[in-house]
Design a protein around this motif. Sequence first.
Motif, mmCIF file in Angstrom:
data_model
loop_
_atom_site.group_PDB
_atom_site.id
_atom_site.type_symbol
_atom_site.label_atom_id
_atom_site.label_comp_id
_atom_site.label_asym_id
_atom_site.label_seq_id
_atom_site.Cartn_x
_atom_site.Cartn_y
_atom_site.Cartn_z
ATOM 1 N N ARG A 22 0.835 -1.216 0.000
ATOM 2 C CA ARG A 22 0.000 0.000 0.000
ATOM 3 C C ARG A 22 0.862 1.256 0.000
ATOM 4 N NH1 ARG A 22 -3.555 -2.995 3.310
ATOM 5 N NH2 ARG A 22 -2.702 -2.094 5.213
ATOM 6 N N ALA A 23 1.965 1.237 0.744
ATOM 7 C CA ALA A 23 2.852 2.412 0.804
ATOM 8 C C ALA A 23 3.564 2.672 -0.526
ATOM 9 C CB ALA A 23 3.878 2.237 1.923
ATOM 10 N N LEU A 24 3.690 1.640 -1.364
ATOM 11 C CA LEU A 24 4.307 1.818 -2.678
ATOM 12 C C LEU A 24 3.380 2.547 -3.643
ATOM 13 C CD1 LEU A 24 5.884 -1.725 -3.226
ATOM 14 C CD2 LEU A 24 7.001 0.335 -2.328
ATOM 15 N N LEU A 25 2.076 2.522 -3.356
ATOM 16 C CA LEU A 25 1.086 3.072 -4.282
ATOM 17 C C LEU A 25 0.234 4.195 -3.695
ATOM 18 C CD1 LEU A 25 -0.129 -0.266 -5.892
ATOM 19 C CD2 LEU A 25 1.485 1.399 -6.829
ATOM 20 N N ASP A 26 0.469 4.560 -2.453
ATOM 21 C CA ASP A 26 -0.279 5.630 -1.805
ATOM 22 C C ASP A 26 0.428 6.963 -2.043
ATOM 23 O OD1 ASP A 26 -2.395 6.452 0.383
ATOM 24 O OD2 ASP A 26 -0.474 7.372 0.934
ATOM 25 N N VAL A 27 -0.274 7.923 -2.606
ATOM 26 C CA VAL A 27 0.344 9.192 -2.989
ATOM 27 C C VAL A 27 0.984 9.903 -1.797
ATOM 28 C CG1 VAL A 27 -1.817 10.528 -2.812
ATOM 29 C CG2 VAL A 27 0.027 11.310 -4.330
ATOM 30 N N LEU A 28 0.356 9.910 -0.643
ATOM 31 C CA LEU A 28 0.943 10.583 0.522
ATOM 32 C C LEU A 28 2.176 9.837 1.028
ATOM 33 C CD1 LEU A 28 -2.315 11.610 2.428
ATOM 34 C CD2 LEU A 28 -0.855 13.030 0.956
ATOM 35 N N ALA A 29 2.124 8.516 0.999
ATOM 36 C CA ALA A 29 3.276 7.724 1.418
ATOM 37 C C ALA A 29 4.451 7.945 0.467
ATOM 38 C CB ALA A 29 2.914 6.247 1.487
ATOM 39 N N VAL A 30 4.195 7.904 -0.833
ATOM 40 C CA VAL A 30 5.259 8.098 -1.831
ATOM 41 C C VAL A 30 5.905 9.471 -1.661
ATOM 42 C CG1 VAL A 30 5.703 8.385 -4.307
ATOM 43 C CG2 VAL A 30 4.358 6.436 -3.492
ATOM 44 N N ALA A 31 5.096 10.491 -1.382
ATOM 45 C CA ALA A 31 5.629 11.846 -1.175
ATOM 46 C C ALA A 31 6.500 11.925 0.070
ATOM 47 C CB ALA A 31 4.488 12.852 -1.091
ATOM 48 N N THR A 32 6.363 10.943 0.962
ATOM 49 C CA THR A 32 7.157 10.908 2.202
ATOM 50 C C THR A 32 8.421 10.080 2.054
ATOM 51 O OG1 THR A 32 5.138 11.137 3.515
ATOM 52 C CG2 THR A 32 7.071 10.229 4.635
ATOM 53 N N TRP A 33 8.314 8.875 1.480
ATOM 54 C CA TRP A 33 9.481 7.978 1.482
ATOM 55 C C TRP A 33 10.331 8.071 0.221
ATOM 56 C CZ3 TRP A 33 10.424 4.112 -2.033
ATOM 57 C CH2 TRP A 33 9.351 3.612 -2.765
ATOM 58 N N LYS A 34 9.765 8.531 -0.874
ATOM 59 C CA LYS A 34 10.488 8.510 -2.145
ATOM 60 C C LYS A 34 11.062 9.887 -2.485
ATOM 61 C CE LYS A 34 9.840 5.896 -6.415
ATOM 62 N NZ LYS A 34 8.848 5.346 -7.339
ATOM 63 N N VAL A 35 11.597 10.552 -1.474
ATOM 64 C CA VAL A 35 12.202 11.872 -1.646
ATOM 65 C C VAL A 35 13.497 11.913 -0.834
ATOM 66 C CG1 VAL A 35 10.746 12.848 0.185
ATOM 67 C CG2 VAL A 35 11.860 14.355 -1.435
ATOM 68 N N PRO A 36 14.597 12.299 -1.451
ATOM 69 C CA PRO A 36 15.866 12.351 -0.717
ATOM 70 C C PRO A 36 15.850 13.405 0.389
ATOM 71 C CG PRO A 36 16.237 12.419 -3.096
ATOM 72 C CD PRO A 36 14.762 12.610 -2.872
ATOM 73 N N SER A 37 16.658 13.194 1.414
ATOM 74 C CA SER A 37 16.832 14.201 2.456
ATOM 75 C C SER A 37 17.365 15.474 1.810
ATOM 76 C CB SER A 37 17.817 13.717 3.520
ATOM 77 O OG SER A 37 17.287 12.592 4.185
ATOM 78 N N GLY A 38 16.891 16.603 2.307
ATOM 79 C CA GLY A 38 17.320 17.876 1.744
ATOM 80 C C GLY A 38 16.512 18.304 0.546
ATOM 81 N N MET A 39 15.436 17.556 0.259
ATOM 82 C CA MET A 39 14.559 17.909 -0.858
ATOM 83 C C MET A 39 13.101 17.841 -0.390
ATOM 84 S SD MET A 39 16.317 16.027 -4.151
ATOM 85 C CE MET A 39 15.907 17.247 -5.399
ATOM 86 N N THR A 40 12.247 18.559 -1.091
ATOM 87 C CA THR A 40 10.818 18.553 -0.842
ATOM 88 C C THR A 40 10.128 17.966 -2.062
ATOM 89 O OG1 THR A 40 11.047 20.558 0.482
ATOM 90 C CG2 THR A 40 8.836 20.012 -0.279
ATOM 91 N N SER A 41 9.123 17.139 -1.813
ATOM 92 C CA SER A 41 8.404 16.471 -2.895
ATOM 93 C C SER A 41 7.096 17.200 -3.192
ATOM 94 C CB SER A 41 8.103 15.028 -2.483
ATOM 95 O OG SER A 41 7.339 14.380 -3.465
ATOM 96 N N HIS A 42 6.788 17.322 -4.482
ATOM 97 C CA HIS A 42 5.483 17.827 -4.920
ATOM 98 C C HIS A 42 4.952 16.848 -5.963
ATOM 99 C CE1 HIS A 42 2.242 20.514 -5.982
ATOM 100 N NE2 HIS A 42 2.534 20.300 -7.239
#
Length: 152
Positions: A19-39
């Motif tokens: 579910r975390a692989l396909l949830d938009v809020l989860a992806v915006a949290t885990w699939k972003v490097p430190s020092g960056m913001t996801s949109h």
Amino acid sequence: MRSTRISRRVNAPRAIVYRALLDVLAVATWKVPSGMTSHVHAFDAREGGSFRISLTYDAPTGTGKTTAHTDTYHGRFVKLVASEQVVEVVEFETTDPALRGEMTITISIADADGGTDVLAVHDELPRGLSTADNEAGWREALAKLASLVEAG
């Protein structure tokens, strides 16, 4: 073909990881490097569905692939196997020919002792993308994924 393979044991059930692989809020949290913001501009989590995501450096010294401080990529979900696998094709939005080209990301998950084994394979890396940096990024992403799903 240039690729990276990163694995990690996650202390959470496979269904929660999937579910975390396909949830938009989860992806915006885990699939972003430190020092960056996801949109997340678009995210249609179904086979054939597409997505578009921008990652912007928090510090003005970060150099982006799309604009001065931003990496934007788009892609599509090629294959979704419930609680087993997510295959997506992604491409940076860039004018740099060394960073162009479609890449395939396959994330496979399997039951493990008390949790889930996650394997992320990133194939067809463009020549301008360092495999060492890609590997480090995936290690960080999977650590964030683990923290997210293990927290409940």
